[in-house]
Design a protein around this motif. Structure first.
Motif, PDB file in Angstrom:
ATOM      1  N   GLU A  91      12.686  67.846  72.942  1.00 39.00           N
ATOM      2  CA  GLU A  91      13.970  68.301  72.401  1.00 39.00           C
ATOM      3  C   GLU A  91      14.021  69.822  72.378  1.00 39.00           C
ATOM      4  N   VAL A  92      13.764  70.382  73.557  1.00 44.30           N
ATOM      5  CA  VAL A  92      13.755  71.836  73.661  1.00 44.30           C
ATOM      6  C   VAL A  92      15.188  72.346  73.749  1.00 44.30           C
ATOM      7  N   THR A  93      15.475  73.367  72.994  1.00 46.45           N
ATOM      8  CA  THR A  93      16.818  73.946  73.031  1.00 46.45           C
ATOM      9  C   THR A  93      16.720  75.397  72.583  1.00 46.45           C
ATOM     10  N   THR A  94      17.837  76.069  72.529  1.00 41.26           N
ATOM     11  CA  THR A  94      17.834  77.416  71.958  1.00 41.26           C
ATOM     12  C   THR A  94      18.878  77.456  70.851  1.00 41.26           C
ATOM     13  N   LEU A  95      18.742  78.402  69.962  1.00 38.55           N
ATOM     14  CA  LEU A  95      19.720  78.487  68.872  1.00 38.55           C
ATOM     15  C   LEU A  95      21.116  78.783  69.418  1.00 38.55           C
ATOM     16  N   GLY A  96      21.165  79.549  70.502  1.00 38.30           N
ATOM     17  CA  GLY A  96      22.466  79.827  71.115  1.00 38.30           C
ATOM     18  C   GLY A  96      23.119  78.550  71.615  1.00 38.30           C
ATOM     19  N   ASP A  97      22.311  77.674  72.251  1.00 40.84           N
ATOM     20  CA  ASP A  97      22.864  76.407  72.737  1.00 40.84           C
ATOM     21  C   ASP A  97      23.327  75.538  71.582  1.00 40.84           C
ATOM     22  N   LEU A  98      22.568  75.551  70.506  1.00 41.10           N
ATOM     23  CA  LEU A  98      22.962  74.749  69.349  1.00 41.10           C
ATOM     24  C   LEU A  98      24.293  75.244  68.797  1.00 41.10           C
TER      25      LEU A  98
END
Lengths: 110, 886
Positions: free
Chosen positions: B742-749
């Motif tokens: 569940e890799v993501t970035t805060l910007g994507d979130l």
């Protein structure tokens, strides 16, 4: 029934049938004409009585495991029309020399 | 390829008619067979020739057939002479029909909540409720194994009554290690859903807890990919979370479980070994959901006596808590109301566009009919029947709409994958209780959607032909003939004129609704974008990890510290921290306040609070401001009384602002027993949906609590994604079995939080722009027609010295009135419709005066512009020329 003179393509088709090509794809290959043209002209030739289409017997198709074919042959009117047309063409090209289509205007006998 | 050929020949049969099918089609089939060696392209060309031949033959025969065939061919030829008109109409209809077809299946699922199981209306979701938690009383909880067993014994009207849960676990054998979605289920699960294994068996009652069995059932996809569809797979093994499980069954294709994601199934009895050793014993570990099927003799729902008995038994076992059991129909539980609303909004937008397109086609048909009026009158005078004339018009319109429909279906099929991807990105695919709600794979264009597209096309064609019909088939013969060519525009039936004007009003009204809807979504988006999510950094990589048994708390702490140390050493990494979950994804650890200083908190009605166990640098890593006091650092020891940091909302609601120095205790938290002293206050971070208000939260130090899972946060310079490989390498150097997912970035979130609003807005905006364009064209048409019609009169008046401005007014007057009427109707319609989608809006009321006013102004502006351009021509009328024209 109309008795318009036959077009070059119609003559080619009659000639192909005369030379023993019996069904659509064979005629297309022999004459080099497009499929659309061949079927259109076959339909017209049939209507004017020059060509007669008959279905091959079901047993033959069954034996070869394929759909039935529709075979075309020339009627006596068709034979007559073909030879008249060829004669007319010969007359037309008489004296033109090397350019003449000569004995076989379209499709050499094989 | 051969299927395409067969289709083409079938189409030829359809075009050619019965005689062709009987006499000619077998010939074509025979010929196609003769071409079998000629290659796919040649065969395809041949089959296509067949279609053309059938059409040619039809026309050839049609010449002496009269009737429909000839009319169709005439209509096609007439349309061919006005290619611009035909193209515009077809494109407009295609877009309208395409939008509706593409989304039809999604909406179908959304409205009916259908499910691919036998008798889904006999399935019941069963919830555990409790009054001792925070929030609205009673709160709905997942089940724990002890509470579930108690309830199952006491609710005999549900048979089977099964538990299910889903986890993303690591599969290491056979094949490469990967994460697979594993459903942990109890024995009755498959029975209840009516699923029979394709091979082997499913789980039996002897595999219920406390039995510890190492078995698994493969999903069809996993069986294919990992075992090459081996028919002798039974008895072979898979390794999940390091544990070897024997394959006892394979499920049929298409079955993905209630979550819609399942790839592998294990008995719920394996939860202790696969997940957490205490998972089945602790009555307070609520972690799975339950579903039951009503026994055939039970009419609608389990009796209240059974439910009460189950609740009481759970209370007895747990020593209170106000537990209850509440059944919810399965089909209702699957519904996600917000997703349904989004789809409805988009679909209504599509239908509005189709309505506008329909009005546009009708007015185009009407305009053409007026032009052809002399022709029609002559033919009527020569004895052509009215039905014949009407038939031509209807045919023309039907051909257009069917062509538009085909284009629409083509667009819908072309966009199929895009639509599914879009839906998966922007819409929540799950309802409550981890139930799958929409399956993106099911959003294709199927027979039902095609039938609907056909219906829409035919309906549009008929409506747009019937509207103008009356005006056309009753021509004022004498007038039309006398006027000669000029008579075409000199006098048309009043009915035709009024009809066209009304159509324009209708277009304006429908467009206004669309523009208002798009405006409301735009206003929502701008409010949403202005929401303070609470973290300031976007360039933060977030990776979930899990590290289960058999590690001790001390080992976990030192592991996490070492992991943070290693990652901090990577080039480009500024800060590294660990917290339970990323923001905006839903609060992951809910608890309730038990004690404020020395007084028990929230007697009878506890205050819910979100808890986080965070590492030292967490607040700086994600960019949460420290408002007062301090945050955690290396001074914290696990043997000292715990410290706490609260967020602004908690400080304000619990202590009226200054919370530092106070003490709190919470239930269901890692620091269950101890009272923690508050040492600092930080800014609010949105844990859950961005639309919700900030909730109270408390942070504990990860040095004083541990969790076997967490999220790594890496604040980096530059693009966070470039670091992913290095992060994985460092982590696996430390623990080769550590899954990072569940890799993501805060910007994507942050952007995912507004995805739904943006996508709905985008679609409505597209529809509204098309609607505006069509309305403008409609208005333009009506006004230019008016100018053309009154050319002579205006020339005369100009010659007699009338002021030009008065003439313009007289031309624009009526369209303006109609535009006004349309706008009024549109505002009324917008009020009625936007009220229904309030749930999609954020920070703006459905009747927001600025949005409504703005939409009206925009539409009026465009209407005026569209009227002005042709109206100016009235000024340029040369009196001499017009008068000489006679």
């Amino acid at each position: 029934m109309t008795t318009r003179p036959l077009g070059l393509a119609s003559v080619a088709i009659l000639r192909a049938i005369h030379a023993g090509r019996r069904y659509g794809v064979e005629i297309i290959e022999e004459t080099g004409l497009g499929g659309g043209t061949v079927y259109k002209l076959l339909h017209r030739l049939e209507k004017r009585g020059a060509v007669k289409g008959t279905w091959e017997s079901a047993e033959v198709a069954e034996r070869d495991r394929r759909p039935r074919r529709r075979y075309y042959r020339l009627s006596s009117a068709g034979e007559r029309a073909l030879s008249e047309a060829l004669q007319a063409m010969r007359a037309l090209t008489q004296g033109v020399g090397p350019l003449a289509v000569g004995e076989a205007p379209v499709g050499e006998e094989r | 390829m051969d299927r395409v050929c067969r289709w083409l020949l079938a189409l030829a049969g359809l075009i050619g008619g019965r005689a062709f099918r009987r006499d000619r089609l077998p010939e074509w089939e025979g010929e196609l067979w003769a071409l079998r060696a000629a290659g796919a392209r040649a065969r395809l060309r041949f089959a296509a020739t067949g279609v053309l031949h059938a059409a040619w033959l039809r026309r050839e025969e049609g010449a002496d057939m009269g009737g429909w065939g000839r009319d169709v061919s005439l209509a096609v030829r007439r349309l061919g002479r006005a290619p611009g008109y035909a193209a515009v109409t077809i494109i407009v209809l295609g877009l309208g029909i395409g939008a509706n077809t593409a989304l039809f299946n999604a909406l179908d699922a959304a409205l009916r909540g259908s499910a691919p199981y036998p008798d889904p209306d006999r399935l019941v979701m069963v919830d555990l409720t409790a009054t001792d938690r925070g929030g609205q009383v009673p709160d709905t909880l997942p089940w724990s194994w002890p509470t579930f067993s108690l309830a199952r014994e006491r609710i005999p009207s549900l048979e089977p009554f099964a538990a299910y849960s889903a986890r993303d676990l690591t599969l290491t054998r056979p094949g490469d290690p990967d994460r697979v979605e594993v459903e942990l289920v109890s024995a009755g699960y498959f029975d209840l859903l009516g699923v029979r294994p394709r091979l082997g068996r499913v789980f039996t009652a002897s595999e219920e807890p406390p039995a510890d069995v190492a078995v698994a059932v493969l999903g069809h996809a996993l069986w294919t990919s990992r075992f090459g569809s081996d028919p002798n797979v039974l008895g072979r093994s898979v390794t999940v979370e390091g544990r070897t499980l024997e394959v006892v069954g394979v499920l049929p294709p298409g079955f993905r479980g209630l979550t819609g994601r399942g790839e592998l199934w294990v008995p719920i009895a394996s939860a202790p070994t696969l997940l957490n050793p205490r998972l089945l014993e602790a009555a307070s570990l609520h972690w799975f959901y339950a579903i039951g099927r009503l026994r055939p003799d039970v009419p609608k729902a389990p009796g209240p006596a059974e439910l009460t008995a189950a609740g009481a038994a759970i209370d007895d076992a747990l020593g209170g808590g106000g537990h209850g059991v509440s059944p919810v129909p399965f089909l209702r539980a699957r519904v996600n109301p917000i997703t349904r609303l989004s789809l409805v909004a988009v679909l209504v937008g599509g239908l509005l566009l189709l309505g506008i397109a329909c009005a546009n086609v009708a007015s185009l048909v009407l305009a053409r009919a007026s032009v052809r009026r002399t022709d029609v009158a002559v033919r009527a005078a020569l004895g052509a029947s009215r039905t014949r004339i009407a038939r031509e018009l209807i045919l023309e319109s039907l051909i257009l709409s069917l062509a538009g429909g085909s284009l629409g279906v083509g667009l819908a099929i072309a966009a199929e994958r895009g639509v599914a991807r879009w839906a998966a990105y922007a819409l929540e695919m799950s309802g409550t209780r981890n139930l799958q709600y929409l399956d993106p794979a099911m959003m294709g264009v199927n027979g039902v959607a095609l039938a609907m597209a056909l219906t829409l096309a035919l309906g549009t064609g008929l409506v747009s032909a019937l509207l103008p019909l009356r005006a056309v088939v009753r021509p004022e013969l004498a007038g039309a003939l006398r006027g000669g060519p000029r008579g075409i525009v000199a006098r048309t039936g009043r009915a035709g004129e009024a009809g066209r004007a009304l159509l324009v009003s209708a277009q304006i009204a429908l467009t206004l609704v669309l523009v208002a809807g798009a405006g409301l979504m735009a206003a929502s988006l701008s409010r949403l974008s202005a929401v303070e999510v609470g973290f300031t950094r976007d360039d933060v990589l977030a990776l979930h990890f899990e590290r289960r048994a058999p590690y001790s708390d001390e080992e976990r702490m030192s592991f996490e510290r070492e992991l943070i140390g290693r990652l901090r050493g990577l080039p480009g990494v500024e800060r590294v921290a660990i917290a339970p979950c990323p923001p905006l994804e839903g609060p992951c650890e809910m608890a309730a306040l038990r004690q404020l200083d020395d007084t028990p908190a929230g007697e009878g009605r506890p205050t819910p609070i979100v808890t986080h166990a965070v590492s030292d640098d967490y607040f700086a890593t994600v960019g949460v401001p420290v408002l007062s006091g301090r945050t955690f650092d290396a001074r914290e020891r696990s043997d000292q009384p715990p410290l706490a940091v609260v967020n602004e909302t908690a400080a304000r609601t619990l202590f009226g602002g200054n919370a530092v120095g106070h003490r709190i205790a919470v239930t269901h938290a890692p620091t269950e027993s101890a009272t923690a002293e508050i040492v600092g206050i930080v800014g609010d971070v949105r844990d859950g949906r961005i639309e919700g208000a900030p909730t109270p939260a408390v942070y504990f130090s990860r040095r004083q609590t541990t969790q076997w899972y967490g999220t790594l946060f890496l604040a980096v310079r530059g693009d966070p994604w470039t670091l992913l490989g290095a992060v994985r390498r460092e982590a696996s150097a430390l623990d080769p079995d550590l899954p990072l997912f569940e890799v993501t970035t805060l910007g994507d979130l942050r952007s995912a939080a507004t995805a739904r609003t943006r996508v709905v807005l985008g679609l409505l905006l597209a529809f509204a722009s098309l609607g505006l364009l069509l309305s403008a064209v409609g208005i333009y048409g009506v006004v230019s027609y008016e100018v053309l019609r009154r050319r002579r009169e205006m020339g005369l008046r100009l010659a007699l010295g009338a002021p030009a401005s008065g003439l313009v007014r007289s031309v624009v007057g009526r369209p303006a009135l109609l535009g006004g009427l349309g706008a009024v109707a549109g505002v009324a319609g917008a009020f009625a419709l936007t009220g229904q989608v309030q749930g999609l809006l954020f920070g703006v009321e459905p009747w927001d005066p600025r949005v409504m006013g703005g939409a009206t102004m925009l539409l009026v502006g465009i209407a005026v512009a569209a009227a002005w351009i042709p109206a100016r021509r009235a000024l340029r009328v040369d009196p001499v020329e017009t008068l000489q024209g006679d």
